[in-house]
Write an enzyme that holds these catalytic residues in place. Structure first.
Site, PDB file in Angstrom:
ATOM      1  N   LYS A 122       0.772  -1.069  -0.008  1.00 28.09           N
ATOM      2  CA  LYS A 122      -0.092   0.013  -0.087  1.00 28.09           C
ATOM      3  C   LYS A 122       0.986   1.211  -0.321  1.00 28.09           C
ATOM      4  O   LYS A 122       1.947   1.222   0.663  1.00 28.09           O
ATOM      5  CB  LYS A 122      -1.005   0.003   1.331  1.00 28.09           C
ATOM      6  CG  LYS A 122      -1.901   1.164   1.241  1.00 28.09           C
ATOM      7  CD  LYS A 122      -2.733   0.889   2.445  1.00 28.09           C
ATOM      8  CE  LYS A 122      -3.757   2.096   2.669  1.00 28.09           C
ATOM      9  NZ  LYS A 122      -4.812   1.707   3.681  1.00 28.09           N
ATOM     10  N   SER A 175      -9.624   1.923   2.647  1.00 31.98           N
ATOM     11  CA  SER A 175      -8.672   2.858   2.056  1.00 31.98           C
ATOM     12  C   SER A 175      -7.623   2.129   1.300  1.00 31.98           C
ATOM     13  O   SER A 175      -7.076   2.232   0.166  1.00 31.98           O
ATOM     14  CB  SER A 175      -7.956   3.664   2.846  1.00 31.98           C
ATOM     15  OG  SER A 175      -7.173   3.059   3.873  1.00 31.98           O
ATOM     16  N   SER A 187      -9.704  -0.518   7.016  1.00 27.92           N
ATOM     17  CA  SER A 187      -9.371  -0.286   5.735  1.00 27.92           C
ATOM     18  C   SER A 187      -8.475  -1.619   5.201  1.00 27.92           C
ATOM     19  O   SER A 187      -8.175  -1.648   3.988  1.00 27.92           O
ATOM     20  CB  SER A 187      -8.391   0.826   5.737  1.00 27.92           C
ATOM     21  OG  SER A 187      -9.219   1.953   5.499  1.00 27.92           O
TER      22      SER A 187
END
Ligand code: GLN
Length: 490
Positions: free
Chosen positions: A78, A153, A177
């Site tokens: 990420k 997210s 997330s």
């Protein structure tokens, strides 16, 4: 050979038997990204040269027999995990050209294990969002239906793994997330106990809630990554130094299951949840019952206050954490400021997106003198109550099962104009962050051809138990093996 379908264990076996080299494996996944990612936008950057260098090194290690289990296997990170000399944007214009001078501990540990860092995945700006629509680098699409959001997210990580563009990915979970995008994309995602995984080098959103973890195809894959990244880190003062983190052993056997009690919180099913989803979750619970687990209804009162408490606390911490982006130290700087004030104002105005600005304003307001007691202090009290409610529940049961999210993946654009609806998609995940507990989301079925996730919450530092029970279910069922049709070929 259908390499894209393979588990981490199967990939390790192929590498060890030299049926494939790490260089070839890396090339294979880089080619899949080139072929498919234009449909998904799950990556912000691809590290082709770096990945190839790492793969050469991995192949040498394998040849010399000095390799680790994960050596030579690609992973995507990420884009909030700092990667040395590799762009780390956090999904924001503010950090579009930011090159960190060091690796986050999670990244370093996986690099040291010999994994290949193939790229950085798209995400909501500064990890604020539940749909991956707040990224400066554009929306991410859900591989199960390109008109749907992948969740957020960590939507880029989930979308990339679901389309099998990489074998596994890292994510971060402040209020859901990791779990919510895993649920929306038919994957398994583990949010560890607060303090299990170092936050060093993870760009901060809300420091008392943020926690890194894996998003993978199965509990088994998540366990392998979790084992590698967990543990005390002197660079993170909140990482736990008392726990003796042992290797996860998937050893839950048939004869143990009748000693285990699963709690079903009645409040979690009483309102706001899509009926079809509730039905699918109860089918999964029924399967656990058939395996011999004990099921017990429990109460987790006050969970309706989690969303307001979470958004006050997370925004308060974000307003403080994001004050560092002022155009002076690093990141974006506005053009030709006329004075210092203009520099601050315009840098932040131009560098941050709408959602981030909204959170900074809410957080600053909640922390301001005069409102501090009314908002921030009250939210902290709710946080304590929620934690105590979980503590009480865990005196009665070993695990708590719940939906991961009240709906399946929604349409792109569907909730962007209604913040409250968007925030409510985290209703089952935020209490876990407020309490600092570990939880996993596993796929348990489909509704209108979209995956449904179930959340398994455990007591503090019980990740191995959570992974074990999830793995037990996945050995007996097939939900985690489904692949979206459009991406289910070489
Ligand atoms: N959707 C939640 C938020 O916007 C959670 C995000 C996260 O876990 N990073 O804050």
């Amino acid at each position: 050979m259908d390499i894209y379908k393979k588990s981490l264990r199967e990939l390790a076996a192929l590498l060890n038997s030299k049926e494939i080299s790490s260089k070839e494996l890396t090339k294979y996944f880089l080619e899949r990204i080139t072929k498919f990612d234009s449909k998904l936008n799950s990556f912000i950057s691809i590290n082709e040269d770096y990945a190839n260098q790492q793969a050469d090194k991995a192949d040498k290690l394998i040849a010399s027999g000095k390799n680790n289990f994960l050596t030579g296997i690609p992973i995507a990170h990420k884009d909030l995990f700092s990667t040395k000399d590799i762009f780390t944007t956090c999904g924001s214009k503010m950090l579009e050209h930011y090159l960190p001078p060091y690796d986050a501990t999670v990244v370093k540990k996986l690099n040291d294990a010999g994994m290949i860092s193939i790229g950085k995945t798209n995400m909501d700006e500064f990890a604020m969002g539940s749909s991956n629509e707040s990224s400066y680098f554009g929306d991410v699409k859900n591989p199960w239906n390109l008109e749907k959001v992948p969740g957020g997210s960590s939507g880029g990580s989930a979308s990339a793994v679901a389309a099998r563009l990489c074998p596994v990915a890292s994510g971060s979970d402040t209020g859901g997330s990791i779990r919510q995008p895993a649920a929306f994309c038919g994957l398994t995602g583990l949010k560890p106990t607060y303090g299990s995984v170092s936050r060093y080098g993870m760009i901060a959103y809300a420091s008392s809630l943020d926690q890194g973890g894996p998003i993978g195809k199965s509990a088994e894959d998540c366990a392998v990554i979790f084992d590698e990244i967990k543990g005390f880190d002197k660079n993170d003062s909140t990482s736990n130094y008392q726990i003796d983190f042992k290797k996860t052993r998937m050893d839950l056997s048939k004869k143990d299951v009748n000693k285990i009690t699963i709690g079903i919180p009645k409040e979690y099913f009483s309102q706001g949840i899509d009926e079809d989803i509730s039905k699918i979750i109860f089918q999964a619970i029924e399967e656990f019952k058939n395996f011999g687990f004990n099921i017990k209804e429990i109460t987790l009162p006050d969970h309706g206050y989690s969303i307001p408490a979470y958004y006050i606390i997370a925004s308060a911490e974000a307003s403080s954490n994001l004050s560092r982006y002022d155009g002076v130290k690093f990141g974006y700087r506005c053009k030709d400021p006329i004075n210092l004030e203009d520099l601050y104002f315009r840098t932040r105005k131009e560098g941050f997106g709408t959602e981030v600005k909204k959170r900074i304003m809410i957080g600053t307001y909640a922390l301001s003198s005069g409102f501090y007691d009314e908002y921030y202090m009250r939210a902290l009290k709710i946080r304590r109550i929620i934690r105590d409610n979980f503590k009480k529940a865990f005196q009665e049961v070993d695990f708590i099962f719940s939906p991961t999210s009240p709906t399946t993946a929604f349409n792109l654009g569907e909730k962007t104009s209604n913040a409250l609806e968007m925030y409510l998609s985290d209703i089952y995940t935020t209490p876990v962050n407020l309490a600092g507990l570990p939880a996993i989301s596993i796929p348990v079925g489909f509704n209108n051809e979209l995956p449904v996730g179930m959340q398994i919450i455990g007591d503090y530092f019980s990740e191995s138990n959570i992974l074990n029970i999830a793995n037990y279910f996945q050995k007996e069922t097939d939900w985690h093996n489904y692949i979206p049709e459009e991406f289910n070929h070489e």
